[in-house]
Design an enzyme around this catalytic site. Structure first.
Site, PDB file in Angstrom:
ATOM      1  N   SER A 195      -4.334  78.285  -2.678  1.00  0.00           N
ATOM      2  CA  SER A 195      -5.008  79.406  -2.040  1.00  0.00           C
ATOM      3  C   SER A 195      -5.012  80.690  -2.870  1.00  0.00           C
ATOM      4  O   SER A 195      -5.799  81.587  -2.576  1.00  0.00           O
ATOM      5  CB  SER A 195      -4.341  79.696  -0.692  1.00  0.00           C
ATOM      6  OG  SER A 195      -3.018  80.136  -0.856  1.00  0.00           O
TER       7      SER A 195
ATOM      8  N   SER B 233      -0.140  76.533  -3.874  1.00  0.00           N
ATOM      9  CA  SER B 233      -1.105  77.628  -4.008  1.00  0.00           C
ATOM     10  C   SER B 233      -0.967  78.517  -5.237  1.00  0.00           C
ATOM     11  O   SER B 233      -1.859  79.313  -5.509  1.00  0.00           O
ATOM     12  CB  SER B 233      -1.063  78.509  -2.768  1.00  0.00           C
ATOM     13  OG  SER B 233      -1.805  77.884  -1.759  1.00  0.00           O
TER      14      SER B 233
ATOM     15  N   LYS C 163      -1.636  89.112  -4.644  1.00  0.00           N
ATOM     16  CA  LYS C 163      -2.333  88.323  -3.618  1.00  0.00           C
ATOM     17  C   LYS C 163      -2.401  89.114  -2.310  1.00  0.00           C
ATOM     18  O   LYS C 163      -1.451  89.817  -1.952  1.00  0.00           O
ATOM     19  CB  LYS C 163      -1.593  86.990  -3.421  1.00  0.00           C
ATOM     20  CG  LYS C 163      -2.313  85.992  -2.527  1.00  0.00           C
ATOM     21  CD  LYS C 163      -1.592  84.648  -2.526  1.00  0.00           C
ATOM     22  CE  LYS C 163      -2.263  83.620  -1.651  1.00  0.00           C
ATOM     23  NZ  LYS C 163      -1.574  82.313  -1.690  1.00  0.00           N
TER      24      LYS C 163
HETATM   25  N1  GLN Z   1      -3.378  73.588   0.000  1.00  0.00           N
HETATM   26  C1  GLN Z   1      -2.153  73.688   0.723  1.00  0.00           C
HETATM   27  C2  GLN Z   1      -2.435  74.057   2.147  1.00  0.00           C
HETATM   28  O1  GLN Z   1      -3.541  74.290   2.459  1.00  0.00           O
HETATM   29  C3  GLN Z   1      -1.231  74.671   0.071  1.00  0.00           C
HETATM   30  C4  GLN Z   1      -1.494  76.065   0.434  1.00  0.00           C
HETATM   31  C5  GLN Z   1      -0.462  77.020  -0.063  1.00  0.00           C
HETATM   32  O2  GLN Z   1       0.362  76.684  -0.921  1.00  0.00           O
HETATM   33  N2  GLN Z   1      -0.464  78.203   0.494  1.00  0.00           N
HETATM   34  O3  GLN Z   1      -1.569  74.120   2.961  1.00  0.00           O
END
Ligand code: GLN
Length: 483
Positions: free
Chosen positions: A150, A174, A75
């Site tokens: 994400s 994410s 990532k």
């Molecule tokens: N969708 C969640 C957020 O926007 C989780 C994102 C993540 O785990 N980085 O915060």
């Protein structure tokens, strides 16, 4: 689709050299990326370099580490010295770190072959990948759909077969949610099992790095390779290896079914979950109805804490040290304001504003402190529940992959994180596994939640399910490398 064991077999039986494999994966990634946007940066040179080293080891007859020569995607919020690390943001569009993240060091030491840096929502904030400055990754299962967020690019790379495994980060879902959208396995380890050194911080008390793979055994193998105590991350303590503990036996285990997670679930997702529960029961586990009344407080708690921590973590992007820098300006204040308005996208700015608000003197007690108290109550609820049962079974998300450009409001998007955020709040591990398909043929994910350092228990149950269903829910598209 190939697993880690598949790559190892090719290498050890000398059916393919690692350099040949690296070329094939790099070429496939470049070809599929035009449509999928799974990668922000492709790294064919680094792939070939790592592969040549593995080939040299093989030629010398050395024993290979478990993940040697395996092509993977990292990532783009994980620091790679000398390789651009953008975090999906204009702010870091041309940022090249000068040090390596701990996980990247571990994977390099194993001889893993990096195919590229995975696309992601900007600063890991989002659930559809659409907040990425580089445009969102598409879902290989159906390219009209999002890959999730994400770590959507990482999931798309693995599901398309252009990387054998991926490394994502999970602050509120994410890793698990994109894994569920793309029909693969995603493990969010216990907070502290994997070092966060070199992970660009979003919300430090919630962030954790983990694997996305096409099999449960691969998830365990990657977890074992990256979980270690690291003095550079004071919250890290590593973990015992889980691979040797995988038996695929769930007899006698108690599976908690907390009804709150199932309320107002669409029929097709509910029936995939029902099938998963019944399969575990058939394999000798006992289903236990339990209650998790705190679920209704999880989203506000998460979004207050995550935004508060983000507003502080993102304070460092001021244009003075590194990252985007406004070109023309008057005063210093104006320079910083301009830099940040230009460098951050709308969602990141929204969260910085929310976070700054909940931390401000007049509102700190009303929001931030209250959220901390709720966090404690949620942790207690999990501790109680995970004392009564061995693990919990829930959906990973109340939805399957959305259409690109579905244009949900921010709050509607946040609501889709309901099943994953409580797990980060509590710091416990959870794995998402493919468990069925919805009425449009899109993958549905089941989430298994364990007690702290209970990775072996949840992965074992996941393996039992995968074996019993002969991996039939891991149905990946015909893309990528065919070996
Ligand atoms: N969708 C969640 C957020 O926007 C989780 C994102 C993540 O785990 N980085 O915060």
């Amino acid at each position: 689709m190939t697993t880690i064991a598949g790559i190892r077999k090719l290498l050890t039986t000398k059916q393919a050299s690692c350099v040949e494999l690296a070329r094939q994966y790099s070429d496939a990634a470049a070809r599929e990326n035009a449509l999928l946007k799974a990668y922000i940066t492709l790294t064919p040179d680094e792939a070939l370099y790592a592969a040549a080293e593995v080939d040299a080891k093989i030629a010398r007859g050395e024993t290979l580490p478990p993940l040697a020569g395996v092509p993977f995607v990292l990532k783009d919020n994980i620091s790679t010295a000398g390789l651009r690390t953008t975090c999906g943001s204009k702010m870091l569009e041309s940022y090249v770190p000068f040090y390596d993240a701990a996980v990247w060091e571990s994977l390099k030491a194993q001889g893993c072959v990096i195919v590229g840096k995975g696309n992601m929502d900007e600063f890991a904030m989002g659930s559809t990948n659409e907040t990425s400055y580089f445009g969102g990754a598409r879902n290989p299962q159906n390219t009209e759909r999002v890959a999730g967020g994400s770590s959507g690019g990482v999931a798309a790379a693995v599901a398309s077969g252009t990387a054998v495994f991926g490394i994502g980060s999970d602050t509120g879902g994410s890793i698990r949610q994109p894994a569920s959208f793309c029909g693969i396995v995603g493990l969010k380890p216990t907070y502290g099992a994997v070092s966060r050194h070199g992970l660009i911080a979003y919300a430090s008390s919630l962030d954790q790095i983990g694997p996305l793979t096409t099999s449960v055994e691969d998830a365990a193998a990657v977890f074992d390779a990256i979980s270690a105590r690291d003095a550079r991350d004071m919250t890290s303590h590593g973990s015992e290896p889980v691979s040797p503990k995988l038996t695929g036996d769930v007899r006698g285990l108690k599976v908690g079914i907390a009804r709150e997670f199932y309320e107002s679930l669409p029929d097709d997702i509910a029936s995939a979950l029902d099938f998963t529960a019944k399969t575990l029961e058939k394999l000798g586990a006992t289903l236990v109805p339990v209650e998790f009344p705190m679920l209704k407080h999880a989203l506000p708690t998460y979004y207050i804490l995550a935004c508060a921590e983000a507003s502080s973590n993102l304070g460092r992007y001021d244009g003075l040290r590194y990252g985007h820098r406004a070109e023309s300006f008057g005063s210093l204040d104006e320079f910083i304001k301009k830099t940040r308005s230009e460098g951050f996208g709308a969602e990141v700015q929204r969260r910085i504003l929310l976070g700054t608000y909940v931390l401000s003197a007049g509102y700190y007690d009303a929001y931030y402190n209250k959220a901390q108290l709720l966090r404690r109550a949620i942790v207690n609820d999990f501790t109680r529940l995970l004392g009564e049962v061995d693990f919990l079974l829930t959906p990973t998300a109340p939805i399957t992959a959305l259409k690109f450009g579905a244009n949900l409001t921010p709050v509607e998007t946040y609501q889709t994180d309901i099943c994953t955020v409580p797990i980060n709040i509590a710091g416990v591990p959870a794995v998402s596994i493919p468990c069925g398909f919805d009425r449009d043929g899109l993958p549905v994910g089941a989430q298994l939640i364990g007690a702290k350092f209970g990775e072996a228990t949840i992965l074992n149950a996941a393996l039992a399910f995968e074996r019993e269903t002969a991996g039939s829910f891991i149905r990946l598209p015909d893309m990528g490398v065919k070996l």
